[in-house]
Design a protein around this motif. Structure first.
Motif: not given
Length: 111
Positions: A58, A61-62, A64-65, A101-104, A107-108, A110
């Motif tokens: 998580a 992924a964050h 990358y955002y 971010a969304v494919t990491h 992401f699920k 977050l």
């Protein structure tokens, strides 16, 4: 002490991954508010440093955002220079960071 010197001294050493992520997020937001290239530069350096850690999904992924937001800052810094240019490397980097971010896998996790 100049703002650039203070910005260069910002560091995430000794911070937990969550605290480092929060510090970098605040820096990216401050860079946006001030249209500060120095703050955006430092945010990229700190994000690269954070990425060298073994991050929970998580947090990765964050991160990358936050890269995407920093690339948005960079795009806005240069918008007047090349708004009509065909190549937009900042926009490309922003989209790639958002896709990462969304494919990491994290992401699920977050909200």
């Amino acid at each position: 002490m100049s703002e650039t010197t203070v910005i260069k001294e910002l560091n995430i050493d000794g911070l937990s991954d969550v605290d480092a992520l929060n510090e970098i997020g605040c820096l990216v937001d401050a860079a946006y508010d001030a249209r500060s290239t120095a703050r955006t530069d430092r945010a990229f350096i700190l994000l690269d440093k954070l990425q060298q850690r073994e991050l929970a999904p998580a947090i990765a992924a964050h991160a990358y955002y936050l890269y995407a937001n920093a690339w948005e800052n960079r795009r806005l810094e240069r918008v007047q220079e090349k708004s009509w240019a065909w190549e937009q490397p900042e926009t490309e980097a922003q989209v790639l960071a958002l896709r990462r971010a969304v494919t990491h896998e994290g992401f699920k996790h977050l909200h």
